[in-house]
Design an enzyme around this catalytic site. Sequence first.
Site, PDB file in Angstrom:
ATOM      1  N   GLU A  91       0.815  -1.219   0.000  1.00 12.26           N
ATOM      2  CA  GLU A  91       0.000   0.000   0.000  1.00 12.26           C
ATOM      3  C   GLU A  91       0.844   1.262   0.000  1.00 12.26           C
ATOM      4  O   GLU A  91       1.888   1.313   0.642  1.00 12.26           O
ATOM      5  CB  GLU A  91      -0.832   0.042   1.281  1.00 12.26           C
ATOM      6  CG  GLU A  91      -1.832  -1.041   1.379  1.00 12.26           C
ATOM      7  CD  GLU A  91      -2.526  -1.034   2.727  1.00 12.26           C
ATOM      8  OE1 GLU A  91      -2.586   0.023   3.377  1.00 12.26           O
ATOM      9  OE2 GLU A  91      -3.017  -2.093   3.111  1.00 12.26           O
ATOM     10  N   CYS A 104       3.101   8.244   1.685  1.00 12.29           N
ATOM     11  CA  CYS A 104       3.440   7.323   2.766  1.00 12.29           C
ATOM     12  C   CYS A 104       3.723   5.975   2.120  1.00 12.29           C
ATOM     13  O   CYS A 104       2.846   5.407   1.473  1.00 12.29           O
ATOM     14  CB  CYS A 104       2.250   7.244   3.726  1.00 12.29           C
ATOM     15  SG  CYS A 104       2.449   5.968   4.982  1.00 12.29           S
ATOM     16  N   CYS A 111       4.726  -7.606   7.945  1.00 14.20           N
ATOM     17  CA  CYS A 111       5.569  -7.094   9.019  1.00 14.20           C
ATOM     18  C   CYS A 111       5.662  -8.191  10.072  1.00 14.20           C
ATOM     19  O   CYS A 111       4.729  -8.967  10.248  1.00 14.20           O
ATOM     20  CB  CYS A 111       4.922  -5.842   9.618  1.00 14.20           C
ATOM     21  SG  CYS A 111       5.884  -5.084  10.948  1.00 14.20           S
ATOM     22  N   CYS A 115       2.537  -5.825  16.389  1.00 15.49           N
ATOM     23  CA  CYS A 115       1.758  -4.891  17.217  1.00 15.49           C
ATOM     24  C   CYS A 115       0.283  -5.325  17.184  1.00 15.49           C
ATOM     25  O   CYS A 115      -0.264  -5.586  16.113  1.00 15.49           O
ATOM     26  CB  CYS A 115       1.916  -3.455  16.713  1.00 15.49           C
ATOM     27  SG  CYS A 115       3.626  -2.888  16.799  1.00 15.49           S
ATOM     28  N   CYS A 118      -2.425  -3.597  14.816  1.00 11.25           N
ATOM     29  CA  CYS A 118      -2.022  -3.194  13.463  1.00 11.25           C
ATOM     30  C   CYS A 118      -2.342  -4.280  12.442  1.00 11.25           C
ATOM     31  O   CYS A 118      -1.922  -5.433  12.595  1.00 11.25           O
ATOM     32  CB  CYS A 118      -0.529  -2.874  13.464  1.00 11.25           C
ATOM     33  SG  CYS A 118       0.084  -2.416  11.843  1.00 11.25           S
ATOM     34  N   GLY A 158       5.094  -2.387   7.262  1.00 13.93           N
ATOM     35  CA  GLY A 158       6.470  -2.846   7.505  1.00 13.93           C
ATOM     36  C   GLY A 158       7.198  -2.025   8.536  1.00 13.93           C
ATOM     37  O   GLY A 158       6.791  -0.911   8.882  1.00 13.93           O
ATOM     38  N   GLU A 159       8.284  -2.609   9.038  1.00 10.31           N
ATOM     39  CA  GLU A 159       9.146  -1.906   9.972  1.00 10.31           C
ATOM     40  C   GLU A 159      10.407  -1.516   9.196  1.00 10.31           C
ATOM     41  O   GLU A 159      11.212  -2.387   8.851  1.00 10.31           O
ATOM     42  CB  GLU A 159       9.466  -2.835  11.162  1.00 10.31           C
ATOM     43  CG  GLU A 159      10.577  -2.362  12.073  1.00 10.31           C
ATOM     44  CD  GLU A 159      10.479  -0.913  12.524  1.00 10.31           C
ATOM     45  OE1 GLU A 159       9.408  -0.474  12.966  1.00 10.31           O
ATOM     46  OE2 GLU A 159      11.497  -0.203  12.399  1.00 10.31           O
ATOM     47  N   SER A 190       9.364   6.142  10.425  1.00 12.52           N
ATOM     48  CA  SER A 190       8.680   5.755  11.658  1.00 12.52           C
ATOM     49  C   SER A 190       9.068   4.334  12.050  1.00 12.52           C
ATOM     50  O   SER A 190       9.007   3.423  11.236  1.00 12.52           O
ATOM     51  CB  SER A 190       7.163   5.845  11.421  1.00 12.52           C
ATOM     52  OG  SER A 190       6.468   5.416  12.558  1.00 12.52           O
ATOM     53  N   SER A 213       7.201   4.904  17.517  1.00 17.50           N
ATOM     54  CA  SER A 213       5.899   4.436  17.996  1.00 17.50           C
ATOM     55  C   SER A 213       6.073   3.949  19.422  1.00 17.50           C
ATOM     56  O   SER A 213       6.614   2.873  19.648  1.00 17.50           O
ATOM     57  CB  SER A 213       5.403   3.297  17.103  1.00 17.50           C
ATOM     58  OG  SER A 213       5.193   3.784  15.799  1.00 17.50           O
ATOM     59  N   LEU A 214       5.629   4.749  20.366  1.00 25.89           N
ATOM     60  CA  LEU A 214       5.824   4.408  21.774  1.00 25.89           C
ATOM     61  C   LEU A 214       4.567   3.729  22.330  1.00 25.89           C
ATOM     62  O   LEU A 214       4.628   2.633  22.865  1.00 25.89           O
ATOM     63  CB  LEU A 214       6.176   5.670  22.575  1.00 25.89           C
ATOM     64  CG  LEU A 214       6.670   5.422  23.991  1.00 25.89           C
ATOM     65  CD1 LEU A 214       8.003   4.702  23.995  1.00 25.89           C
ATOM     66  CD2 LEU A 214       6.807   6.749  24.757  1.00 25.89           C
ATOM     67  N   HIS A 215       3.439   4.393  22.190  1.00 22.97           N
ATOM     68  CA  HIS A 215       2.119   3.831  22.502  1.00 22.97           C
ATOM     69  C   HIS A 215       1.871   3.476  23.966  1.00 22.97           C
ATOM     70  O   HIS A 215       0.804   2.955  24.284  1.00 22.97           O
ATOM     71  CB  HIS A 215       1.821   2.576  21.658  1.00 22.97           C
ATOM     72  CG  HIS A 215       1.906   2.791  20.181  1.00 22.97           C
ATOM     73  ND1 HIS A 215       1.488   3.941  19.554  1.00 22.97           N
ATOM     74  CD2 HIS A 215       2.379   1.985  19.192  1.00 22.97           C
ATOM     75  CE1 HIS A 215       1.690   3.835  18.263  1.00 22.97           C
ATOM     76  NE2 HIS A 215       2.234   2.663  18.008  1.00 22.97           N
ATOM     77  N   CYS A 332      -2.857   1.811   7.769  1.00 25.22           N
ATOM     78  CA  CYS A 332      -2.246   0.701   8.493  1.00 25.22           C
ATOM     79  C   CYS A 332      -2.543  -0.685   7.953  1.00 25.22           C
ATOM     80  O   CYS A 332      -2.954  -1.584   8.686  1.00 25.22           O
ATOM     81  CB  CYS A 332      -2.684   0.764   9.958  1.00 25.22           C
ATOM     82  SG  CYS A 332      -2.769   2.412  10.605  1.00 25.22           S
TER      83      CYS A 332
HETATM   84  N1  SAH Z   1       6.583  -0.044  11.784  1.00 31.75           N
HETATM   85  C1  SAH Z   1       6.580   1.366  11.873  1.00 31.75           C
HETATM   86  C2  SAH Z   1       5.757   2.089  10.807  1.00 31.75           C
HETATM   87  C3  SAH Z   1       4.417   1.533  10.430  1.00 31.75           C
HETATM   88  S1  SAH Z   1       2.948   1.874  11.303  1.00 31.75           S
HETATM   89  C4  SAH Z   1       6.167   1.825  13.250  1.00 31.75           C
HETATM   90  O1  SAH Z   1       5.791   0.973  14.058  1.00 31.75           O
HETATM   91  O2  SAH Z   1       6.238   3.010  13.545  1.00 31.75           O
HETATM   92  C5  SAH Z   1       2.724   3.614  11.387  1.00 31.75           C
HETATM   93  C6  SAH Z   1       2.036   4.053  12.674  1.00 31.75           C
HETATM   94  O3  SAH Z   1       0.647   3.693  12.678  1.00 31.75           O
HETATM   95  C7  SAH Z   1       2.642   3.413  13.909  1.00 31.75           C
HETATM   96  O4  SAH Z   1       2.733   4.355  14.931  1.00 31.75           O
HETATM   97  C8  SAH Z   1       1.611   2.355  14.227  1.00 31.75           C
HETATM   98  O5  SAH Z   1       1.729   1.908  15.537  1.00 31.75           O
HETATM   99  C9  SAH Z   1       0.325   3.065  13.900  1.00 31.75           C
HETATM  100  N2  SAH Z   1      -0.826   2.177  13.713  1.00 31.75           N
HETATM  101  C10 SAH Z   1      -0.854   0.955  13.150  1.00 31.75           C
HETATM  102  N3  SAH Z   1      -2.103   0.439  13.160  1.00 31.75           N
HETATM  103  C11 SAH Z   1      -2.889   1.370  13.745  1.00 31.75           C
HETATM  104  C12 SAH Z   1      -4.283   1.437  14.059  1.00 31.75           C
HETATM  105  N4  SAH Z   1      -5.114   0.429  13.765  1.00 31.75           N
HETATM  106  N5  SAH Z   1      -4.736   2.556  14.647  1.00 31.75           N
HETATM  107  C13 SAH Z   1      -3.902   3.579  14.942  1.00 31.75           C
HETATM  108  N6  SAH Z   1      -2.592   3.584  14.693  1.00 31.75           N
HETATM  109  C14 SAH Z   1      -2.080   2.481  14.106  1.00 31.75           C
END
Ligand code: SAH
Length: 362
Positions: A91, A104, A111, A115, A118, A158-159, A190, A213-215, A332
């Site tokens: 994508e 993007c 991946c 997470c 995701c 992907g990462e 990211s 991405s800390l979350h 995502c």
């Molecule tokens: N692997 C990388 C980049 C890809 S995801 C990373 O983890 O940063 C890009 C961002 O979208 C990340 O912060 C990810 O955690 C967030 N993301 C993924 N799925 C999501 C969802 N369903 N809702 C909100 N944010 C999401």
Amino acid sequence: MTDIKSLTFEELSAALEAEGCESYRASQVFRWLYKDRVKDFSEMTNLSAALRSRLSELFFISKPEVLRAQVSSDGETAKLLYGLADGNAVETVFMKYKHGNTVCISTQAGCRMGCRFCASTKRGLKRNLTVSEMLDQIIFTEERFCDKISNIVLMGTGEPLDNFDNVVRFISMATDEKCLGLSIRGISLSTCGLVERIEQLRRMRLGLTLSVSLHAPNDEIRRRIMPVAAKYKIDDLLREVKAYADFTKRRVAIEYTLIKGVNDSDANARELAGRLRGIMAHVNLIPLNPSKECEWERPSPARINAFSEVLKHERISVTVRRELGTDIDAACGQLRLHYENEEKRGALERSDTLCGYTEQVT
Ligand code: SAH
């Protein structure tokens, strides 16, 4: 046969010199590929017929196919699903912003970071994308929308730091004047926080903008959301984030997806603020895009606002992302997952799961 768009200028020069070509041939070929954007060696009309035919024996020019295209109703956001030569699909999201067009891009098919919320990770990692597959997401998106792209975010499927070598080569080609000629300031990456890779990136002194991405405000919550948290402690990650920001003298974006009842309380916000104190950081709050594949929900607008207010009160720079194009499967990995499900079912009806891509509001 070699994938010509995965070769740097120096590599192509060496390959052509080995064929006995004059040294200026590599510049000519690069111009055809990246300025004129030809799809076939036969179109490279300032090369001899013999050289053109030799090139087509040695190299191929990649050309992904657009499998799906969704444009938001306001016309400002579009999502493309590119089919790759081996049947994988990735994508790409195109966004029109006041400060320029942004794309993007995906860096892997699938991946393996896992997470929980995701969609990109649901079926694991298929493979790393090649340099040309990353460049093509820009080249073909520009072509489709007849518009120049000035900013790239490596934030699709992907990462990126798990495909480190190809991503670094991609960045060097994207910023090479002879190739895409983008400014490094317009590129951001990211990551879910592979600490030693961030350090490696810092030592390379590329000056790339970083998002992490800390979350979560602590390791316990982070481990519930992200398997990668079992390997890296938040303290170690933030120490590297601080080193990165101090080195580039630019703020690192901290991405924080808000999940109802998991990481969205005032206490969580205060703990996050405490952790970020003294770090040149900016928090991007991303309301969860719910999907069929995950049971978690998005907090209410009032809760999102309260969380943001606590951070502001603690003098942490913060924005909540506003959704764009909520009528397309823009975030995502969802379009890709839906496409694969449709293929499996043999049905081509549109999926009913909707989500929205996000724009940062300043
Ligand atoms: N692997 C990388 C980049 C890809 S995801 C990373 O983890 O940063 C890009 C961002 O979208 C990340 O912060 C990810 O955690 C967030 N993301 C993924 N799925 C999501 C969802 N369903 N809702 C909100 N944010 C999401």
